[in-house]
Design a protein around this motif. Structure first.
Motif, PDB file in Angstrom:
ATOM      1  N   HIS A  41     -12.889  10.977   4.207  1.00 59.79           N
ATOM      2  CA  HIS A  41     -12.193  11.125   2.929  1.00 59.79           C
ATOM      3  C   HIS A  41     -10.930  11.946   3.150  1.00 59.79           C
ATOM      4  CE1 HIS A  41     -15.736  10.255   0.001  1.00 59.79           C
ATOM      5  NE2 HIS A  41     -14.875   9.244   0.026  1.00 59.79           N
ATOM      6  N   VAL A  42      -9.879  11.551   2.481  1.00 65.21           N
ATOM      7  CA  VAL A  42      -8.635  12.309   2.466  1.00 65.21           C
ATOM      8  C   VAL A  42      -8.305  12.584   1.003  1.00 65.21           C
ATOM      9  CG1 VAL A  42      -6.189  12.353   3.045  1.00 65.21           C
ATOM     10  CG2 VAL A  42      -7.812  11.237   4.585  1.00 65.21           C
ATOM     11  N   GLN A  69     -10.709   2.549   0.197  1.00 63.53           N
ATOM     12  CA  GLN A  69     -10.885   2.784  -1.241  1.00 63.53           C
ATOM     13  C   GLN A  69      -9.933   3.883  -1.692  1.00 63.53           C
ATOM     14  OE1 GLN A  69     -14.820   4.063  -2.304  1.00 63.53           O
ATOM     15  NE2 GLN A  69     -14.564   3.601  -4.470  1.00 63.53           N
ATOM     16  N   ILE A  70      -9.416   3.726  -2.887  1.00 59.60           N
ATOM     17  CA  ILE A  70      -8.541   4.733  -3.486  1.00 59.60           C
ATOM     18  C   ILE A  70      -9.056   5.003  -4.885  1.00 59.60           C
ATOM     19  CG2 ILE A  70      -6.185   5.310  -4.165  1.00 59.60           C
ATOM     20  CD1 ILE A  70      -5.198   3.248  -2.147  1.00 59.60           C
ATOM     21  N   GLU A  71      -9.264   6.258  -5.201  1.00 60.08           N
ATOM     22  CA  GLU A  71      -9.783   6.614  -6.521  1.00 60.08           C
ATOM     23  C   GLU A  71      -9.343   8.023  -6.888  1.00 60.08           C
ATOM     24  OE1 GLU A  71     -14.010   6.598  -6.312  1.00 60.08           O
ATOM     25  OE2 GLU A  71     -14.104   8.117  -4.731  1.00 60.08           O
ATOM     26  N   LEU A  72      -9.354   8.306  -8.161  1.00 53.41           N
ATOM     27  CA  LEU A  72      -9.071   9.656  -8.620  1.00 53.41           C
ATOM     28  C   LEU A  72     -10.277  10.542  -8.349  1.00 53.41           C
ATOM     29  CD1 LEU A  72      -7.343   8.951 -12.064  1.00 53.41           C
ATOM     30  CD2 LEU A  72      -6.246   9.622  -9.914  1.00 53.41           C
ATOM     31  N   LEU A  73     -10.003  11.793  -8.033  1.00 54.82           N
ATOM     32  CA  LEU A  73     -11.095  12.737  -7.789  1.00 54.82           C
ATOM     33  C   LEU A  73     -11.717  13.097  -9.137  1.00 54.82           C
ATOM     34  CD1 LEU A  73     -12.422  14.336  -5.465  1.00 54.82           C
ATOM     35  CD2 LEU A  73     -10.910  16.240  -6.080  1.00 54.82           C
ATOM     36  N   PRO A  74     -13.005  12.841  -9.322  1.00 55.29           N
ATOM     37  CA  PRO A  74     -13.612  13.076 -10.654  1.00 55.29           C
ATOM     38  C   PRO A  74     -13.494  14.533 -11.093  1.00 55.29           C
ATOM     39  CG  PRO A  74     -15.060  11.735  -9.283  1.00 55.29           C
ATOM     40  CD  PRO A  74     -13.976  12.223  -8.394  1.00 55.29           C
ATOM     41  N   GLU A  75     -13.588  15.470 -10.160  1.00 57.70           N
ATOM     42  CA  GLU A  75     -13.529  16.885 -10.541  1.00 57.70           C
ATOM     43  C   GLU A  75     -12.138  17.332 -10.951  1.00 57.70           C
ATOM     44  OE1 GLU A  75     -14.609  15.742  -7.721  1.00 57.70           O
ATOM     45  OE2 GLU A  75     -16.784  16.021  -7.734  1.00 57.70           O
ATOM     46  N   ASP A  76     -11.100  16.680 -10.450  1.00 59.01           N
ATOM     47  CA  ASP A  76      -9.716  17.055 -10.751  1.00 59.01           C
ATOM     48  C   ASP A  76      -8.879  15.789 -10.665  1.00 59.01           C
ATOM     49  OD1 ASP A  76      -7.255  18.140 -11.092  1.00 59.01           O
ATOM     50  OD2 ASP A  76      -7.410  19.614  -9.479  1.00 59.01           O
ATOM     51  N   THR A  77      -8.535  15.262 -11.823  1.00 60.70           N
ATOM     52  CA  THR A  77      -7.828  13.971 -11.839  1.00 60.70           C
ATOM     53  C   THR A  77      -6.385  14.073 -11.376  1.00 60.70           C
ATOM     54  OG1 THR A  77      -7.318  14.365 -14.179  1.00 60.70           O
ATOM     55  CG2 THR A  77      -9.269  13.042 -13.688  1.00 60.70           C
ATOM     56  N   LYS A  79      -5.768  14.910  -8.467  1.00 59.58           N
ATOM     57  CA  LYS A  79      -5.877  14.612  -7.045  1.00 59.58           C
ATOM     58  C   LYS A  79      -6.426  13.199  -6.842  1.00 59.58           C
ATOM     59  CE  LYS A  79      -6.620  19.450  -5.829  1.00 59.58           C
ATOM     60  NZ  LYS A  79      -7.499  20.446  -5.172  1.00 59.58           N
ATOM     61  N   VAL A  80      -6.120  12.664  -5.672  1.00 56.89           N
ATOM     62  CA  VAL A  80      -6.545  11.306  -5.327  1.00 56.89           C
ATOM     63  C   VAL A  80      -7.395  11.392  -4.063  1.00 56.89           C
ATOM     64  CG1 VAL A  80      -5.780   9.000  -4.658  1.00 56.89           C
ATOM     65  CG2 VAL A  80      -4.471  10.309  -6.344  1.00 56.89           C
ATOM     66  N   ARG A  81      -8.520  10.707  -4.103  1.00 53.45           N
ATOM     67  CA  ARG A  81      -9.400  10.667  -2.933  1.00 53.45           C
ATOM     68  C   ARG A  81      -9.294   9.283  -2.300  1.00 53.45           C
ATOM     69  NH1 ARG A  81     -15.292  12.451  -4.084  1.00 53.45           N
ATOM     70  NH2 ARG A  81     -15.303  10.539  -5.316  1.00 53.45           N
ATOM     71  N   ILE A  82      -8.990   9.275  -1.020  1.00 53.87           N
ATOM     72  CA  ILE A  82      -8.822   8.017  -0.284  1.00 53.87           C
ATOM     73  C   ILE A  82      -9.904   7.947   0.784  1.00 53.87           C
ATOM     74  CG2 ILE A  82      -7.264   6.693   1.198  1.00 53.87           C
ATOM     75  CD1 ILE A  82      -4.938   8.022  -0.184  1.00 53.87           C
ATOM     76  N   LEU A  83     -10.586   6.823   0.794  1.00 49.73           N
ATOM     77  CA  LEU A  83     -11.611   6.585   1.818  1.00 49.73           C
ATOM     78  C   LEU A  83     -10.985   5.732   2.912  1.00 49.73           C
ATOM     79  CD1 LEU A  83     -14.567   6.698   2.794  1.00 49.73           C
ATOM     80  CD2 LEU A  83     -14.971   4.576   1.490  1.00 49.73           C
ATOM     81  N   ILE A  84     -11.018   6.248   4.133  1.00 49.54           N
ATOM     82  CA  ILE A  84     -10.473   5.505   5.264  1.00 49.54           C
ATOM     83  C   ILE A  84     -11.587   5.236   6.260  1.00 49.54           C
ATOM     84  CG2 ILE A  84      -8.196   6.542   4.982  1.00 49.54           C
ATOM     85  CD1 ILE A  84      -8.841   8.325   7.388  1.00 49.54           C
ATOM     86  N   SER A  85     -11.381   4.203   7.040  1.00 46.57           N
ATOM     87  CA  SER A  85     -12.332   3.849   8.092  1.00 46.57           C
ATOM     88  C   SER A  85     -11.556   3.683   9.390  1.00 46.57           C
ATOM     89  CB  SER A  85     -13.055   2.545   7.730  1.00 46.57           C
ATOM     90  OG  SER A  85     -13.933   2.176   8.777  1.00 46.57           O
ATOM     91  N   MET A 111      -1.289   5.612   6.262  1.00 44.85           N
ATOM     92  CA  MET A 111      -1.924   6.926   6.298  1.00 44.85           C
ATOM     93  C   MET A 111      -1.969   7.358   7.763  1.00 44.85           C
ATOM     94  SD  MET A 111      -3.371   9.411   4.716  1.00 44.85           S
ATOM     95  CE  MET A 111      -3.687   8.683   3.106  1.00 44.85           C
ATOM     96  N   GLU A 112      -1.366   8.511   8.043  1.00 47.65           N
ATOM     97  CA  GLU A 112      -1.274   8.965   9.426  1.00 47.65           C
ATOM     98  C   GLU A 112      -2.152  10.190   9.622  1.00 47.65           C
ATOM     99  OE1 GLU A 112       2.662   9.466  10.766  1.00 47.65           O
ATOM    100  OE2 GLU A 112       2.086  10.171  12.767  1.00 47.65           O
TER     101      GLU A 112
END
Length: 311
Positions: A41-42, A69-77, A79-85, A111-112
């Motif tokens: 997660h980033v 995956q890209i989504e807003l962080l539920p605890e603080d909108t 911020k954005v949480r990005i799932l990378i593989s 994403m670097e």
């Protein structure tokens, strides 16, 4: 029969091309991260403009995975949480960082991941985390594009201001250009005089340089003269200083032995001079009274107190 064979060849070619395209898409989506890759997660602050699902994940400039995956962080909108593989062999360490970067001048956004330092352990999920979190660099979000937009806006505003400045000062600029043309024309006409002035300035500079060299040489000689040479200026100055010091010592000794007598003599002389001054002042007062008597009655003064006869 031959026509059917051609159709069959074309159909096989088209099907092969479609299969290759599907294979490429599958590789882009799955195999580019090594199949069953590691997930991270980033979490970024602010906009992630330019990043989409399947955007590449780069490690030292090499593609190691993709965004899942890209989504807003539920605890603080905010911020954005990005799932990378990424591939299993990707060395993501605890001091590795993530940021959004643009690849090339007109290139794509990726994403670097920075490699971190070799002495740090590999990044693992902390207690309570299902997926490890890679720290993001400050300002690592899509502010890159916002900055480009701001720069473009500022450049446009600057261009407008320059246009307005030129339009408002068009007459002044025209006169300035005209004056420059006149000046350059005059300089061209009097180029011989200008060359003579430059030549004179150069000669003056050469003379000043020669004088400066002479002064430097004289100072160096003066500073470098040995005190062992009795005819040198330094030796003469030293001898004069020694003579003055010896004379001062002699005077000090002479005056020091007779200082009491000299002081008493000076006191007596001052008292006598004071008495002399008092006598002189009394004499002046007496003379002043005599002059006043003569002025009031000169005949009586000359005849011994007789009054002048009255007629």
């Amino acid at each position: 029969m031959e026509t059917r064979a051609n159709y069959l060849i074309v159909g096989v070619f088209v099907l092969g091309l479609i299969a290759a395209l599907l294979g490429f898409i599958y590789w882009m989506k799955h195999d580019s991260d090594g199949g069953a890759g590691k997930e991270y997660h980033v979490i970024l602050d602010g906009s992630v403009q330019g990043i989409t699902v399947a955007s590449p994940v780069m490690f030292n400039g090499i593609r190691f995975g993709a965004v899942r995956q890209i989504e807003l962080l539920p605890e603080d909108t905010r911020k954005v949480r990005i799932l990378i593989s990424v591939r299993q062999d990707t060395p993501v360490r605890t001091n590795s960082h993530a940021r959004i970067s643009q690849q090339g001048l007109a290139g794509w956004v990726a994403m670097e991941i920075t490699p971190g330092t070799p002495d740090m352990p590999m990044l693992q999920a902390k207690p309570g985390e299902r997926i490890p979190v890679i720290l993001a660099d400050p300002g690592a979000s899509g502010s890159l594009f916002a900055g480009v937009s701001d720069a473009a806006g500022q450049a446009s505003a600057l261009a407008v201001r320059l246009n307005n400045l030129i339009a408002n000062n068009e007459d002044s600029l025209r006169r300035t250009v005209t004056n420059l043309e006149t000046f350059t024309g005059m300089m061209a006409e009097r180029k011989d005089d200008v060359a003579a002035v430059i030549q004179n300035v150069r000669q003056l500079s050469e003379k000043l340089a020669a004088v400066s060299a002479k002064i430097d040489s004289a100072v160096d000689r003066l500073a470098g003269e040995s005190s062992d040479n009795p005819n040198s200026i330094v030796s003469q100055v030293q001898q004069a200083a020694i003579s003055i010091r010896q004379l001062s010592e002699k005077l000090d000794k002479s005056i020091g032995d007779k200082s009491g007598a000299l002081t008493q003599q000076a006191d007596r002389s001052l008292r006598e001079f004071e008495l002399l001054a008092k006598d002189g002042r009394r004499l002046v007062d007496s003379l002043d009274r005599v002059v006043q008597k003569i002025d009031r009655n000169p005949t009586g003064f000359l005849l011994g107190g007789q009054q002048s006869p009255k007629y």
